[in-house]
Design a protein around this motif. Structure first.
Motif, PDB file in Angstrom:
ATOM      1  N   LEU A 276     -37.598  32.795 -12.538  1.00 42.64           N
ATOM      2  CA  LEU A 276     -37.043  33.571 -11.432  1.00 42.64           C
ATOM      3  C   LEU A 276     -35.873  32.843 -10.774  1.00 42.64           C
ATOM      4  CD1 LEU A 276     -40.423  34.500  -9.685  1.00 42.64           C
ATOM      5  CD2 LEU A 276     -39.016  36.053 -11.061  1.00 42.64           C
TER       6      LEU A 276
ATOM      7  N   ILE B  43     -34.445  32.741  -6.913  1.00 40.89           N
ATOM      8  CA  ILE B  43     -34.770  33.097  -5.535  1.00 40.89           C
ATOM      9  C   ILE B  43     -33.526  32.804  -4.704  1.00 40.89           C
ATOM     10  CG2 ILE B  43     -36.285  32.612  -3.575  1.00 40.89           C
ATOM     11  CD1 ILE B  43     -38.321  31.566  -5.763  1.00 40.89           C
TER      12      ILE B  43
ATOM     13  N   ARG C 215     -33.915  37.588  -1.710  1.00 38.22           N
ATOM     14  CA  ARG C 215     -33.960  38.404  -2.916  1.00 38.22           C
ATOM     15  C   ARG C 215     -34.517  37.554  -4.052  1.00 38.22           C
ATOM     16  NH1 ARG C 215     -32.587  41.396   0.646  1.00 38.22           N
ATOM     17  NH2 ARG C 215     -31.135  43.157   0.532  1.00 38.22           N
ATOM     18  N   VAL C 216     -35.304  38.181  -4.905  1.00 31.75           N
ATOM     19  CA  VAL C 216     -35.847  37.518  -6.085  1.00 31.75           C
ATOM     20  C   VAL C 216     -35.384  38.289  -7.311  1.00 31.75           C
ATOM     21  CG1 VAL C 216     -37.923  36.667  -7.231  1.00 31.75           C
ATOM     22  CG2 VAL C 216     -37.873  36.828  -4.730  1.00 31.75           C
TER      23      VAL C 216
ATOM     24  N   GLU D 173     -33.239  42.696  -9.675  1.00 33.05           N
ATOM     25  CA  GLU D 173     -34.054  42.411  -8.500  1.00 33.05           C
ATOM     26  C   GLU D 173     -35.510  42.772  -8.769  1.00 33.05           C
ATOM     27  OE1 GLU D 173     -34.555  44.406  -4.208  1.00 33.05           O
ATOM     28  OE2 GLU D 173     -32.540  43.538  -4.515  1.00 33.05           O
TER      29      GLU D 173
ATOM     30  N   GLN E  43     -37.932  41.569  -6.228  1.00 34.48           N
ATOM     31  CA  GLN E  43     -38.561  41.564  -4.904  1.00 34.48           C
ATOM     32  C   GLN E  43     -37.502  41.340  -3.843  1.00 34.48           C
ATOM     33  OE1 GLN E  43     -41.505  38.477  -4.307  1.00 34.48           O
ATOM     34  NE2 GLN E  43     -42.583  39.611  -2.706  1.00 34.48           N
TER      35      GLN E  43
ATOM     36  N   ILE F 166     -45.098  30.828  -4.493  1.00 32.24           N
ATOM     37  CA  ILE F 166     -44.621  31.513  -5.701  1.00 32.24           C
ATOM     38  C   ILE F 166     -45.785  31.760  -6.644  1.00 32.24           C
ATOM     39  CG2 ILE F 166     -43.009  31.417  -7.640  1.00 32.24           C
ATOM     40  CD1 ILE F 166     -41.400  29.343  -6.010  1.00 32.24           C
TER      41      ILE F 166
ATOM     42  N   ARG G 156     -45.997  34.176  -9.968  1.00 32.15           N
ATOM     43  CA  ARG G 156     -45.241  35.118 -10.804  1.00 32.15           C
ATOM     44  C   ARG G 156     -46.009  36.383 -11.118  1.00 32.15           C
ATOM     45  NH1 ARG G 156     -42.299  38.296 -12.490  1.00 32.15           N
ATOM     46  NH2 ARG G 156     -40.525  38.078 -13.899  1.00 32.15           N
TER      47      ARG G 156
ATOM     48  N   LEU H 159     -43.474  36.351  -4.429  1.00 34.95           N
ATOM     49  CA  LEU H 159     -43.409  35.515  -3.239  1.00 34.95           C
ATOM     50  C   LEU H 159     -44.305  36.054  -2.130  1.00 34.95           C
ATOM     51  CD1 LEU H 159     -41.057  34.163  -4.699  1.00 34.95           C
ATOM     52  CD2 LEU H 159     -39.782  34.194  -2.549  1.00 34.95           C
TER      53      LEU H 159
END
Length: 437
Positions: free
Chosen positions: A78, A80, A89-90, A97, A99, A150, A152, A159
């Protein structure tokens, strides 16, 4: 020498930076009388969706990224990234995107809302009954740190906010001080191998102060922090002609630090004082700081014009460096085996990146530079880069040589009627090739 690998300026400084652009356009990346040459270009492979710093876009403005590697499945790693008032934003490795997390709302109608500035990672900190990887952000709006666990495979997104609700302001003593926004700004994390303790180094906006903050596990799996010590970098500098110089700024502002990174191999902190240069010091903030390199504008006098709210540059006395054009922004460490590798720095004023030898025994010698250029009409490069993060580890099929993520302060083609920023994804192998050449 590093080992080759195998097969936006503040309003008060804007005029000063602009006025010097013409002066520095022909300055060589090397030293002395070398011919001026453009640094080699690397091309992005992907970009994240554009963020818009307006009401319709949620006042989101791309700033600083961090790269989290999924050891169980590197393809599902990821990125972040902070979006200022737009929160976090993730993204996955395809720059999609996965998340979005909001910044905290303002505590009162006249108070500043949350505004996430920088982000860094802590790996394997003991939280609750086990260990976890954490993303730590500096919240400039509330003068606090916010901490996210975190995971996944979490169904609601990778998150989870685990910030201790009683976490105090980092620099301010009251909400009134917080509203003045001389608050938590730049951030880098560090884990002391001798004790196993986890820390964040936090800079203060519009001040030269750095704070060492220890992250602490709290009941219920939350994470708090306590301030250990502070250190103030210089605000005035003695020049070779015997005079003193300070960077021009709005009245009351001091030359701040934002971009920072810690070398985990030796606990060395590199801190970018935006209008001054790059400092090297101990991550525990003990011992004297040393200036590794200066911006080209170092020593240039400037006068602040109250009418235009801009600085007007005077004559350049020639005391500056040759590799960085203010502001110095994102700092990140491209590590290699055996302690080799590079310290990368965003030279925001000329849209390039400078690479320095990671080894202190080489006195962090300058090794070269590069720029992130447009890959196509639809995929542009990076301009006025703020934050940057690099990871020289395999990230699955997408980035087998690792990944560099850089902020782009002017996403194009974009919407000309709206401010547009995003993040570019670059193969770290291409960066190594550019610097090693």
């Amino acid at each position: 020498m590093a080992k080759p690998r195998s097969a936006r300026p503040a309003l008060g400084r804007l005029a000063l930076v602009t006025a010097l652009a013409a002066l520095t356009a022909t300055v060589p990346l090397g030293s002395g009388a070398q011919a001026a040459t453009a640094p080699p270009a690397v091309l992005p492979h992907a970009e994240t969706p554009a963020l818009h710093d307006d009401e319709a876009g949620g006042n989101a403005d791309a700033d600083d990224p961090a790269i989290w590697r999924n050891p169980a499945d590197p393809d599902r790693s990821l990125v972040i990234a902070t979006a200022k008032q737009g929160g976090l934003r993730v993204y996955d490795l395809g720059a999609r995107e996965v998340q979005s997390l909001p910044a905290p709302a303002a505590p009162g109608p006249d108070d500043a809302p949350g505004r996430f500035n920088n982000v860094d990672l802590v790996h394997g900190m003991r939280v609750g009954t086990g260990r976890a990887d954490l993303a730590v952000t500096s919240d400039r709006g509330t003068d606090r740190l916010r901490v996210y666990r975190i995971d996944r495979d979490r169904a609601k997104g990778p998150l989870t906010d685990v910030t201790d609700p009683s976490a105090p302001p980092v620099f301010s003593s009251s909400q009134q001080e917080i509203n003045e926004q001389r608050t938590a700004y730049g951030l880098a994390t560090w884990q002391d191998p001798s004790t196993g303790r986890s820390y964040a180094i936090v800079s203060q906006r519009e001040r030269t102060r750095l704070a060492l903050v220890e992250l602490t596990a709290k009941p219920g799996g939350t994470v708090g922090y306590r301030q250990v010590r502070t250190l103030d970098l210089p605000a005035k500098f003695k020049l070779p002609n015997g005079t003193s110089w300070s960077p021009c700024a709005e009245p009351g502002e001091l030359p701040q630090v934002e971009g920072m990174v810690v070398d985990p191999a030796n606990g060395t902190l590199y801190a970018g004082q935006e209008d001054v240069g790059i400092w090297r010091l101990r991550a525990d903030l003990t011992g004297p700081p040393q200036l590794v390199d200066k911006v080209r504008e170092y020593g240039v006098p400037g006068t602040y014009d109250e009418a235009t709210e801009k600085c007007v540059a005077g004559a350049d006395p020639g005391y500056g460096g040759t590799h960085l054009t203010a502001d110095v922004e994102g700092l990140t460490l491209l590590g290699q085996d055996g302690g080799n590798g590079y310290l990368l720095a965003s030279s925001q004023g000329d849209h390039t990146f400078a690479a320095y030898d990671r080894e202190r025994s080489e006195d962090n010698a300058y090794e070269g530079g590069f720029r992130v250029a447009a890959a196509s009409g639809a995929l542009d490069g990076s301009e006025e880069c703020d934050g940057a993060a690099v990871l020289n580890e395999p990230l699955g099929d997408a980035y087998p040589h690792g990944l560099l993520v850089v902020q782009d302060g002017h996403d194009a083609p974009g919407d000309p009627e709206r401010p547009s920023t995003d993040f570019k994804f670059v193969d770290a192998g291409d960066v190594l090739d550019a610097v090693d050449d």
